[in-house]
Enzyme design. Structure first.
Site, PDB file in Angstrom:
ATOM      1  N   HIS A   1       0.844  -1.179   0.000  1.00 27.55           N
ATOM      2  CA  HIS A   1       0.000   0.000   0.000  1.00 27.55           C
ATOM      3  C   HIS A   1       0.888   1.240   0.000  1.00 27.55           C
ATOM      4  CE1 HIS A   1      -3.955  -2.036   1.511  1.00 27.55           C
ATOM      5  NE2 HIS A   1      -3.837  -2.050   0.203  1.00 27.55           N
TER       6      HIS A   1
ATOM      7  N   ASP B   1       1.068   4.191   1.316  1.00 24.53           N
ATOM      8  CA  ASP B   1       1.559   4.927   2.484  1.00 24.53           C
ATOM      9  C   ASP B   1       2.660   4.185   3.220  1.00 24.53           C
ATOM     10  OD1 ASP B   1      -0.472   3.077   3.102  1.00 24.53           O
ATOM     11  OD2 ASP B   1      -1.001   4.097   4.959  1.00 24.53           O
TER      12      ASP B   1
ATOM     13  N   HIS C   1      -4.165  -8.283   6.633  1.00 23.55           N
ATOM     14  CA  HIS C   1      -4.624  -7.014   6.074  1.00 23.55           C
ATOM     15  C   HIS C   1      -5.392  -7.316   4.782  1.00 23.55           C
ATOM     16  CE1 HIS C   1      -4.811  -2.779   5.653  1.00 23.55           C
ATOM     17  NE2 HIS C   1      -3.845  -2.635   4.768  1.00 23.55           N
TER      18      HIS C   1
ATOM     19  N   HIS D   1      -0.443   4.697  13.134  1.00 23.98           N
ATOM     20  CA  HIS D   1      -1.342   4.526  11.997  1.00 23.98           C
ATOM     21  C   HIS D   1      -2.768   4.954  12.333  1.00 23.98           C
ATOM     22  CE1 HIS D   1      -3.112   2.563   8.399  1.00 23.98           C
ATOM     23  NE2 HIS D   1      -1.900   2.743   7.894  1.00 23.98           N
TER      24      HIS D   1
END
Length: 313
Positions: free
Chosen positions: A64, A66, A142, A271
């Site tokens: 991902h 980020d 995830h 996060h």
């Protein structure tokens, strides 16, 4: 202290003025490991006054943006700085294609080799080892394939008990290394002197566990048992537990539960969803389960027994 963690960024998804996306610099046993590389990581490294020349190993949790959009920029900068030694990148299968395509289309010519260690195992596996440190994956849950990483310092050499050693003239300086490694000593008459009689316990070895984006996953507890510091994502409060499950994230309470059950020394949350203007609400929720929980500060430097805050932001 042989473990020092610098938080370069801990925000989720969108960069903020005082919180960049996920990136951390871990110094353990004299080694430097970059963990995740969100957008702007090389700028964060500059602000943290980190030495780019010491970065040889990068661990990426998942693909991902980020957590990885800063990587090709960092590689380009390392090239401009004249890096010649290999760069080792550990990450999910596909990371090599992701990086090499960007380098190809920008016509970048690396001055150093990039060695990719692509991961796809859903079990915890050892991915790095040298004479002082071991690194294992922590399988997470995830929306895409994701790993955390466990960094363990190997057992340090025992310390010489000089007063005891001096009682045996037969022991010479050339024997010291074997004693530090735990070996007994045999006198000329055949008598064995136990190592414990000649040495003292080694200094403590430290450990750090990084748990990136993940749903609550209690089966990681045995993997991270008794680590000195645990970083665990805590995107939501418990009232949004269903959203956490749906988006593949954890609540602050769930992160604290993992920390408590694993008997870790210290928990660092991160996060956070941008809906929380003040992350202290997540801290308060976590501390109802695990008291030794902290909220990181950008460029904060954290050690197992205490923390040092270096506020350059």
């Amino acid at each position: 202290m042989s473990l020092k963690l610098t938080i370069l960024g801990f925000n989720s998804a969108i960069p903020k003025k005082k919180s960049a996306p996920t990136a951390q610099l871990l110094e353990i046993a004299g080694r430097n490991f970059l963990i995740d590389c969100g957008e702007g990581t090389q700028v964060q490294l500059r602000k943290a006054k980190a030495k780019f020349s010491k970065i040889h190993h990068i661990f990426i949790s998942h693909l991902h943006g980020d957590h990885v959009f800063g990587l090709v920029g960092l590689i380009s900068t390392l090239q401009l700085l004249g890096k010649e030694t290999p760069l080792y990148i550990f990450g999910p299968k596909g990371i090599q294609d992701f990086i090499m395509n960007q380098l190809k289309h920008t016509q970048a010519r690396c001055t150093f080799d990039i060695v990719f260690k692509e991961l796809e195992s859903k079990e915890s596996v050892k991915v790095f080892e040298d004479d002082k440190v071991e690194v294992f994956t922590i399988p997470l849950d995830h929306r895409i394939y994701t790993n955390g990483y466990l960094f363990r310092e190997k057992t340090k050499p025992r310390k010489l008990n000089i007063q005891a050693v001096r009682n045996y003239p037969e022991i010479e300086i050339c024997d010291y290394e074997n004693l530090k490694r735990g070996r007994d000593f045999q006198l000329n008459n055949g008598e064995i002197i136990p190592n414990e009689a000649l040495t003292l316990e080694p200094e403590k070895s430290f450990s750090y566990a990084f748990c990136s984006d993940t749903r609550y996953k209690p089966d990681i507890v045995p993997i991270i048992k008794d680590v000195d510091i645990l970083y665990h994502e805590a995107t939501f409060l418990s009232d949004l537990q269903e959203m956490a499950q749906y988006t593949g994230h954890s609540t602050a309470r769930e992160a604290a539960t993992i920390a408590r059950d694993a008997n870790v020394g210290k928990l660092i949350l991160g996060h956070f969803s941008n809906r929380y203007k003040n992350p202290n609400v997540l801290l308060e929720e976590a501390q109802t389960v695990f008291e030794n929980t902290i909220i990181p500060v950008q460029f904060g430097v954290y050690e197992p027994d205490h923390e040092i805050l270096n506020l350059n932001s």
